[in-house]
Enzyme design. Structure first.
Site, PDB file in Angstrom:
ATOM      1  N   ALA A 129       0.851  -1.196   0.000  1.00 17.96           N
ATOM      2  CA  ALA A 129       0.000   0.000   0.000  1.00 17.96           C
ATOM      3  C   ALA A 129       0.879   1.235   0.000  1.00 17.96           C
ATOM      4  O   ALA A 129       1.800   1.340   0.798  1.00 17.96           O
ATOM      5  CB  ALA A 129      -0.919   0.006   1.230  1.00 17.96           C
ATOM      6  N   CYS A 130       0.600   2.159  -0.920  1.00 17.05           N
ATOM      7  CA  CYS A 130       1.321   3.428  -0.970  1.00 17.05           C
ATOM      8  C   CYS A 130       0.309   4.564  -0.811  1.00 17.05           C
ATOM      9  O   CYS A 130      -0.897   4.333  -0.916  1.00 17.05           O
ATOM     10  CB  CYS A 130       2.114   3.576  -2.267  1.00 17.05           C
ATOM     11  SG  CYS A 130       1.091   3.804  -3.748  1.00 17.05           S
ATOM     12  N   PRO A 131       0.769   5.795  -0.539  1.00 13.56           N
ATOM     13  CA  PRO A 131      -0.169   6.889  -0.253  1.00 13.56           C
ATOM     14  C   PRO A 131      -1.193   7.153  -1.345  1.00 13.56           C
ATOM     15  O   PRO A 131      -2.364   7.364  -1.049  1.00 13.56           O
ATOM     16  CB  PRO A 131       0.761   8.088  -0.047  1.00 13.56           C
ATOM     17  CG  PRO A 131       2.025   7.494   0.464  1.00 13.56           C
ATOM     18  CD  PRO A 131       2.160   6.186  -0.272  1.00 13.56           C
TER      19      PRO A 131
END
Length: 506
Positions: free
Chosen positions: A8-10
């Site tokens: 998960a990334c921003p």
């Protein structure tokens, strides 16, 4: 061995899926099995209970809070950033393998008594699961890393509101001019046959969407820290920050305060009869009272004074100061191409949008323009002088055109990963050039994303394109020169032809 992983990334656009692919490829190369859940913008298929039960270890490659951590209670957990997974997935797998082997050999797990080892999801859903609770090895779970995850969780949930609100407001200005903000409320006066009425409607919906920015930021920072019981205190603290004029900075403080308050209350031992209502009544009630009270009475006004000073400073930027700020933010955007430095510059720009000042809109334009440069410049360089790039890089050049045009800076990562010392400095120079020129030209932008596809909504679009083009040419020329330094020409690597040189110049 068998692993499960969550990435998960921003923004949930590029790094999330690149990290998943890297982990899958590394596992295949090592002869292991892995199932990856991508918590990205496109949604994902959750890991099955069977996969989790059969897994030897869990890998969490995330720059934001991972949803559903309680599923992994009792399992060895290794944590890292998405950038670690993209750049060195094999290392994370090696750590996970060691953790799984240690667990299988009977190494002390320090698993809480109320969470049987090897029983995913046994932890109460209302209580956040952390690496300390599982008592298992974790990489990159220090306080600095966790603070970044909390903040990025808030920012990632804010971005859709900024995108929707910013695009609607920009559209309203395009349809009705900048005085559309003075239009009467559409609930009192709306003419379906009038273009101005539709412009006013878009403006007022966009403004309503912008009103959620600070509460959503605070709410999801708190959520990342202490799970669902912290949502209400976070939103209340964010709303209080808006009420007292503390703005984006107040939302950051309120979110951290709400998360810390609820996390502290969760550690208080209560009778079993009361435990059932703690997460849905007691924790939200006490948390909201504490955080709201502190923001209204004690912290709000000092933070509002800081925000006012910051806004005045931004509005006062002219000439050389504006150029330097544009160059600095542009360089930061290209430095790690989607990593923490990139996100710091992007968050600064997005946070400024809530002020609505002209300088904030110029900063947003400069940051997005600079973020488009690396993929487009490398795609151009690899097309013009393909012999200086490897087969994988030449293949990456084709999608880099679209990624760059869409403001997905991560499209440059394959190039940077294979030759960082030449590529990264070249991209920093090109993006800094674009950032400075965009500020010099006074281009403005209310949309936080979209790349060239939101060009009709950009203020001074022609000069904006000039700024982007100049940065692309500078970055492409710089990387081609850097690629030639220290290389021994082969018979297959001739000097650029006149047409290739002309293409770079163009």
């Amino acid at each position: 061995m068998k692993f499960v992983a969550v990435t998960a990334c921003p923004t949930g656009i590029a790094h999330t899926y690149m990290a998943a692919e890297a982990l899958e490829q590394a596992a295949t190369a090592a002869g292991d099995e892995i199932s990856v859940e991508t918590q990205g913008s496109a949604g994902s298929t959750a890991l099955s209970t069977t996969d989790i039960e059969q897994a030897d270890a869990v890998i969490l490659a995330a720059d934001v809070g991972v949803q559903g951590r309680a599923r992994f209670a009792g399992k060895p957990v290794v944590e890292g950033s998405v950038k670690q997974a993209v750049n060195d997935a094999a290392c994370l797998l090696e750590q996970a393998g060691k953790a799984g082997s240690d667990a299988a050999a009977g190494a002390p797990a320090d698993t809480p008594a109320d969470v049987p080892a090897g029983t995913p999801g046994a932890a109460a859903t209302e209580e956040p699961d952390t690496s300390e609770r599982t008592g298992k090895p974790a990489a990159g779970s220090g306080m600095g890393s966790r603070l970044r995850q909390w903040l990025m969780t808030g920012v990632s949930h804010v971005i859709p509101f900024v995108a929707a609100g910013g695009l609607l407001i920009a559209l309203s200005f395009a349809l009705g001019g900048y005085r559309i903000t003075e239009a009467p409320a559409v609930t009192e006066q709306f003419d379906p046959a009038s273009l101005l009425s539709w412009a006013a409607l878009a403006n007022q919906i966009g403004t309503a969407a912008f009103g959620f920015l600070v509460p959503v930021l605070a709410g999801f920072i708190a959520f990342a820290m202490a799970d669902r019981p912290a949502l209400a205190p976070g939103f209340v603290g964010g709303a209080a920050a808006v009420a007292v004029g503390a703005g984006f900075l107040g939302g950051l403080v309120a979110g951290l305060l709400a998360g810390a308050t609820v996390a502290a209350l969760q550690r208080v031992e209560v009778p079993r009869a009361v435990a059932g209502i703690m997460p849905v009544v007691v924790l939200p009630l006490l948390g909201s009272l504490v955080v709201g009270g502190l923001m209204f009475v004690l912290l709000g006004k000092p933070i509002a004074a800081v925000m006012s000073a910051l806004t005045s400073w931004l509005n006062g930027l002219t000439g050389a100061s504006a150029l330097l700020l544009g160059a600095l933010l542009g360089g930061m955007i290209a430095f790690d191409m989607g990593g923490p430095v990139n996100k710091a510059a992007y968050t600064f720009a997005v946070g400024g949008l809530s002020t609505g000042s002209e300088t904030a809109l110029e900063i947003m334009a400069a940051v997005m323009a600079a973020g488009m440069v690396p993929p487009l410049a490398l795609a151009l360089a690899a097309t013009v002088r393909s012999k200086l790039f490897g087969p994988a890089e030449r293949q990456s050049a084709r999608p880099a055109w679209l990624l760059g045009a869409s403001f997905i800076t991560e499209g440059a990562i394959p190039f940077a990963a294979s030759d960082p010392l030449r590529v990264i400095p070249s991209m920093v120079v090109g993006s800094a050039t674009t950032g400075a020129l965009s500020m010099l030209f006074g281009a403005t932008l209310r949309a936080p994303h979209g790349g060239l596809f939101v060009l009709p909504l950009v203020g001074r679009p022609l000069l904006y394109v000039v700024a982007i083009s100049a940065g692309i040419v500078v970055a492409a020329a710089a990387v081609l020169i850097a690629k030639r330094i220290g290389r021994t020409p082969t018979t297959s690597e001739s000097e650029p032809t006149p047409s290739e040189t002309a293409a770079v110049a163009a």
